[in-house]
Design an enzyme around this catalytic site. Structure first.
Site, short mmCIF file in Angstrom:
data_model
loop_
_atom_site.label_atom_id
_atom_site.label_comp_id
_atom_site.label_asym_id
_atom_site.label_seq_id
_atom_site.Cartn_x
_atom_site.Cartn_y
_atom_site.Cartn_z
CD GLN A 1 -2.80 -1.18 2.41
OE1 GLN A 1 -2.83 -0.27 3.21
NE2 GLN A 1 -3.54 -2.27 2.56
CB CYS A 2 4.26 1.71 -0.57
SG CYS A 2 5.66 2.81 -0.73
#
Length: 159
Positions: free
Chosen positions: A35-36
């Site tokens: 989730q970057c």
């Protein structure tokens, strides 16, 4: 310890993997997160793996939740996400710590062998990459801003 072959880690399925398994291969070790902003680098990592695997190259992905909580899933969720969204077929490992008192021993070695900017040993963010030559020693450390495909010439020199 003078190379990665002295270390082991649990793969995404919980099986212990001795890194000696990758002896005489060029290895790219990366701390990852799902989730970057850099998560799309999974695609570049997979592209490298597919392009160079037959020549003795492997990518090892080590999920880490230490940077903004960007890897909150279980090992199974992480593996499924990587396969379904990026077609990842390179080896993934269980989540580890790359900084702090619980730093995985492999990352203690990597950070000491190849300090970052201004000699800092800390991993600054997700998708820091360590390129390891065939003898198991670190050849280069690259930060998150370096995309996997920018490493082609370095990888080719080591192959």
């Amino acid at each position: 310890m003078s190379n990665i072959y002295a270390y082991s880690a649990n793969d995404i399925n919980g099986e212990t993997v001795n890194l000696d398994r990758y002896r005489n291969q060029v290895v790219l070790i990366v701390n990852t997160a799902s989730q970057c902003g850099f998560t799309p680098q999974y695609q570049g990592l997979q592209t490298l793996y597919q392009a160079y695997q037959v020549r003795g190259f492997v990518v090892l992905g080590f999920p880490c939740n230490q940077f903004g909580g960007q890897e909150p899933g279980t090992h199974q969720q992480i593996g499924q996400y990587c396969r379904s969204n990026y077609g990842v077929s390179f080896p993934l490992f269980e989540k580890i710590a790359v900084n702090g008192t619980n730093t995985h021993p492999l990352y203690q070695y990597l950070k000491n062998a190849a300090p970052g900017c201004f000699g800092s040993r800390a991993i600054k963010w997700n998708f820091t990459k360590f390129l390891v030559q065939r003898n198991g020693e670190v050849a280069a450390r690259c930060g998150s801003l370096i995309s996997p495909l920018q490493l082609c010439s370095k990888i080719e020199r080591l192959l």
